[in-house]
Structures are given as C-alpha cells and as structure tokens.
Write a protein that holds these residues in place. Structure first.
Motif, PDB file in Angstrom:
ATOM      1  N   ALA A 152       1.558  -1.681  -7.640  1.00 32.81           N
ATOM      2  CA  ALA A 152       2.709  -1.153  -7.575  1.00 32.81           C
ATOM      3  C   ALA A 152       3.862  -1.662  -8.249  1.00 32.81           C
ATOM      4  O   ALA A 152       3.939  -2.889  -8.415  1.00 32.81           O
ATOM      5  CB  ALA A 152       3.166  -1.357  -5.803  1.00 32.81           C
TER       6      ALA A 152
ATOM      7  N   VAL B 163      -2.274  -3.666  -5.700  1.00 32.59           N
ATOM      8  CA  VAL B 163      -2.865  -2.969  -4.552  1.00 32.59           C
ATOM      9  C   VAL B 163      -4.260  -2.875  -4.355  1.00 32.59           C
ATOM     10  O   VAL B 163      -4.989  -3.268  -3.412  1.00 32.59           O
ATOM     11  CB  VAL B 163      -2.305  -1.436  -4.446  1.00 32.59           C
ATOM     12  CG1 VAL B 163      -2.720  -0.756  -3.257  1.00 32.59           C
ATOM     13  CG2 VAL B 163      -0.787  -1.574  -4.408  1.00 32.59           C
ATOM     14  N   GLU B 164      -5.160  -2.465  -5.593  1.00 25.65           N
ATOM     15  CA  GLU B 164      -6.514  -2.810  -5.568  1.00 25.65           C
ATOM     16  C   GLU B 164      -6.811  -2.895  -6.937  1.00 25.65           C
ATOM     17  O   GLU B 164      -6.304  -3.079  -7.964  1.00 25.65           O
ATOM     18  CB  GLU B 164      -7.047  -1.150  -5.279  1.00 25.65           C
ATOM     19  CG  GLU B 164      -6.672  -0.712  -4.043  1.00 25.65           C
ATOM     20  CD  GLU B 164      -7.151   0.764  -4.104  1.00 25.65           C
ATOM     21  OE1 GLU B 164      -7.766   1.476  -5.015  1.00 25.65           O
ATOM     22  OE2 GLU B 164      -7.082   1.367  -2.805  1.00 25.65           O
TER      23      GLU B 164
ATOM     24  N   ARG C 267       0.990  -1.223  -0.047  1.00 24.81           N
ATOM     25  CA  ARG C 267       0.104  -0.008   0.085  1.00 24.81           C
ATOM     26  C   ARG C 267       0.873   1.216   0.002  1.00 24.81           C
ATOM     27  O   ARG C 267       0.385   2.397  -0.724  1.00 24.81           O
ATOM     28  CB  ARG C 267      -0.883   0.021   1.215  1.00 24.81           C
ATOM     29  CG  ARG C 267      -2.079  -0.846   1.098  1.00 24.81           C
ATOM     30  CD  ARG C 267      -3.231  -0.430   1.771  1.00 24.81           C
ATOM     31  NE  ARG C 267      -4.217  -1.457   1.620  1.00 24.81           N
ATOM     32  CZ  ARG C 267      -5.010  -1.726   0.671  1.00 24.81           C
ATOM     33  NH1 ARG C 267      -5.061  -0.828  -0.448  1.00 24.81           N
ATOM     34  NH2 ARG C 267      -6.297  -2.643   0.658  1.00 24.81           N
TER      35      ARG C 267
ATOM     36  N   ALA D 272      -5.891  -5.207 -16.854  1.00 18.06           N
ATOM     37  CA  ALA D 272      -6.655  -5.082 -15.710  1.00 18.06           C
ATOM     38  C   ALA D 272      -8.034  -5.531 -15.489  1.00 18.06           C
ATOM     39  O   ALA D 272      -8.767  -5.342 -16.717  1.00 18.06           O
ATOM     40  CB  ALA D 272      -6.692  -3.477 -15.417  1.00 18.06           C
TER      41      ALA D 272
ATOM     42  N   PRO E 204     -11.195  -1.274 -12.409  1.00 15.62           N
ATOM     43  CA  PRO E 204     -10.087  -0.331 -12.323  1.00 15.62           C
ATOM     44  C   PRO E 204      -9.192  -0.868 -11.330  1.00 15.62           C
ATOM     45  O   PRO E 204      -9.448  -1.705 -10.077  1.00 15.62           O
ATOM     46  CB  PRO E 204     -11.129   0.669 -11.518  1.00 15.62           C
ATOM     47  CG  PRO E 204     -12.416   0.340 -12.006  1.00 15.62           C
ATOM     48  CD  PRO E 204     -12.509  -0.938 -12.287  1.00 15.62           C
ATOM     49  N   THR E 205      -7.829  -0.760 -11.434  1.00 13.41           N
ATOM     50  CA  THR E 205      -6.772  -1.295 -10.775  1.00 13.41           C
ATOM     51  C   THR E 205      -5.645  -0.637 -10.442  1.00 13.41           C
ATOM     52  O   THR E 205      -5.212   0.378 -11.240  1.00 13.41           O
ATOM     53  CB  THR E 205      -6.352  -2.724 -11.625  1.00 13.41           C
ATOM     54  OG1 THR E 205      -7.374  -3.577 -11.866  1.00 13.41           O
ATOM     55  CG2 THR E 205      -5.140  -3.311 -10.881  1.00 13.41           C
ATOM     56  N   THR E 206      -5.144  -0.713  -9.070  1.00 14.74           N
ATOM     57  CA  THR E 206      -3.963   0.043  -9.035  1.00 14.74           C
ATOM     58  C   THR E 206      -2.565  -1.097  -8.708  1.00 14.74           C
ATOM     59  O   THR E 206      -2.946  -2.047  -7.725  1.00 14.74           O
ATOM     60  CB  THR E 206      -4.037   0.746  -7.554  1.00 14.74           C
ATOM     61  OG1 THR E 206      -4.953   1.764  -7.870  1.00 14.74           O
ATOM     62  CG2 THR E 206      -2.677   1.625  -7.294  1.00 14.74           C
TER      63      THR E 206
ATOM     64  N   TYR F  31       4.901  -6.735 -10.477  1.00 13.38           N
ATOM     65  CA  TYR F  31       3.780  -5.834 -10.093  1.00 13.38           C
ATOM     66  C   TYR F  31       3.357  -6.365  -8.901  1.00 13.38           C
ATOM     67  O   TYR F  31       3.150  -7.654  -8.982  1.00 13.38           O
ATOM     68  CB  TYR F  31       3.036  -5.563 -11.262  1.00 13.38           C
ATOM     69  CG  TYR F  31       3.603  -4.852 -12.388  1.00 13.38           C
ATOM     70  CD1 TYR F  31       3.708  -3.513 -12.610  1.00 13.38           C
ATOM     71  CD2 TYR F  31       4.188  -5.679 -13.471  1.00 13.38           C
ATOM     72  CE1 TYR F  31       4.314  -2.897 -13.542  1.00 13.38           C
ATOM     73  CE2 TYR F  31       4.798  -4.895 -14.596  1.00 13.38           C
ATOM     74  CZ  TYR F  31       4.721  -3.676 -14.644  1.00 13.38           C
ATOM     75  OH  TYR F  31       5.365  -3.071 -15.739  1.00 13.38           O
TER      76      TYR F  31
ATOM     77  N   ARG G 279       3.667   3.541  -8.425  1.00 16.34           N
ATOM     78  CA  ARG G 279       2.370   3.078  -8.529  1.00 16.34           C
ATOM     79  C   ARG G 279       1.834   3.222 -10.131  1.00 16.34           C
ATOM     80  O   ARG G 279       2.281   4.327 -10.425  1.00 16.34           O
ATOM     81  CB  ARG G 279       1.213   3.507  -7.808  1.00 16.34           C
ATOM     82  CG  ARG G 279       1.493   3.113  -6.236  1.00 16.34           C
ATOM     83  CD  ARG G 279       0.427   3.833  -5.480  1.00 16.34           C
ATOM     84  NE  ARG G 279       0.112   3.157  -4.180  1.00 16.34           N
ATOM     85  CZ  ARG G 279      -0.657   2.810  -3.601  1.00 16.34           C
ATOM     86  NH1 ARG G 279      -1.941   3.128  -4.040  1.00 16.34           N
ATOM     87  NH2 ARG G 279      -0.851   2.300  -2.172  1.00 16.34           N
ATOM     88  N   ARG G 280       1.060   2.381 -10.634  1.00 16.89           N
ATOM     89  CA  ARG G 280       0.382   2.543 -11.942  1.00 16.89           C
ATOM     90  C   ARG G 280      -1.093   2.460 -11.656  1.00 16.89           C
ATOM     91  O   ARG G 280      -1.314   1.410 -11.170  1.00 16.89           O
ATOM     92  CB  ARG G 280       1.178   1.639 -12.714  1.00 16.89           C
ATOM     93  CG  ARG G 280       0.620   1.844 -14.243  1.00 16.89           C
ATOM     94  CD  ARG G 280       1.312   1.528 -15.191  1.00 16.89           C
ATOM     95  NE  ARG G 280       0.566   1.354 -16.659  1.00 16.89           N
ATOM     96  CZ  ARG G 280       1.030   0.492 -17.427  1.00 16.89           C
ATOM     97  NH1 ARG G 280       1.975  -0.146 -17.581  1.00 16.89           N
ATOM     98  NH2 ARG G 280       0.468   0.786 -18.737  1.00 16.89           N
ATOM     99  N   GLU G 281      -1.767   3.224 -12.227  1.00 18.60           N
ATOM    100  CA  GLU G 281      -3.309   3.197 -12.179  1.00 18.60           C
ATOM    101  C   GLU G 281      -3.695   2.607 -13.708  1.00 18.60           C
ATOM    102  O   GLU G 281      -3.317   3.256 -14.609  1.00 18.60           O
ATOM    103  CB  GLU G 281      -3.982   4.663 -11.941  1.00 18.60           C
ATOM    104  CG  GLU G 281      -3.488   5.278 -10.645  1.00 18.60           C
ATOM    105  CD  GLU G 281      -3.959   4.599  -9.455  1.00 18.60           C
ATOM    106  OE1 GLU G 281      -5.108   3.905  -9.569  1.00 18.60           O
ATOM    107  OE2 GLU G 281      -3.515   4.668  -8.292  1.00 18.60           O
TER     108      GLU G 281
END
Length: 116
Positions: free
Chosen positions: A82, A36-37, A8, A75, A78-80, A33, A13-15
């Motif tokens: 690291a 995270v979400e 976290r 993805a 929606p993804t995050t 990678y 990070r990459r969205e």
C-alpha cells in the motif's frame, strides 16, 4: 508491527514481481509503504539489512520532510504494498493512534541498528 488488516483496504496499491525494485537508494522520497502481501527486502550497499513482512512498513522517513531514499527496497517474492502519502498517513494517525506509536518505535529501532 502494525496489523496487516489496517492496510488491506488501502486503495493506492502497487504490485511487485519477485526481485522488482520498489525504489533505489538516492531516489526522491515522498511516501511510505505498507506490506500487504509478500515481503520487501531493504538493501544497503548490495546487502539485505531487513526483510519487511506483511503488516510491516518502510520508507517512513519520507514523511518527515523532503529528501532521498537512504536504502533500496525490492520484492522478496510476489508482493503487494500500500502506498501511503502524507495525507493518508495523517488519516491513519488520526483514526488509529497506536499506528503513530508503532511508526515511531520502528523508526527508533531502525535508527538504533544503523548507528551500530
């Protein structure tokens, strides 16, 4: 699977939007990678072979030496993620010894599934 809280606080990070490609098979590989979400689908020959949830990671083979991606990743919503380069990976291994064991376990399981 690693604790999602481990990733976290990662600064790099990459969205990703739903369906956006993180990388394609054949792309140069230099980092792994951590999700995270959201989630990331691993795609081989247009087929989803795994969906990596929060706390999971992918692309770990990239840290073993120079090469190219053997699968694509996109993805699943929606993804995050690291972005973990070799320097950060070494810090994670040094400060969280069980992290390296988890990476080896996941890598072994993926290789086992790929071998059939």
């Amino acid at each position: 699977m690693a604790d999602v809280n481990l990733f976290r606080g990662e600064p790099n990070r990459r969205e990703l939007a739903d369906g956006e490609w993180l990388f394609a098979a054949g792309d140069p590989a230099a980092e792994m990678y951590a999700v995270v979400e959201g989630g990331v689908e691993v795609v081989v020959d247009d087929r989803v072979v795994e969906t990596v949830p929060p706390g999971g990671f992918l692309g770990e083979v990239a840290l073993l030496g120079p090469g190219h991606r053997t699968a694509g990743a996109r993805a699943a919503g929606p993804t995050t993620v690291a972005v973990i380069d070799e320097t950060r990976f070494l810090v994670l291994v040094r400060t969280n010894p069980y992290f390296s064991l988890e990476v080896m376990r996941v890598l072994a399981a993926r290789l086992g599934r790929a071998a059939g």
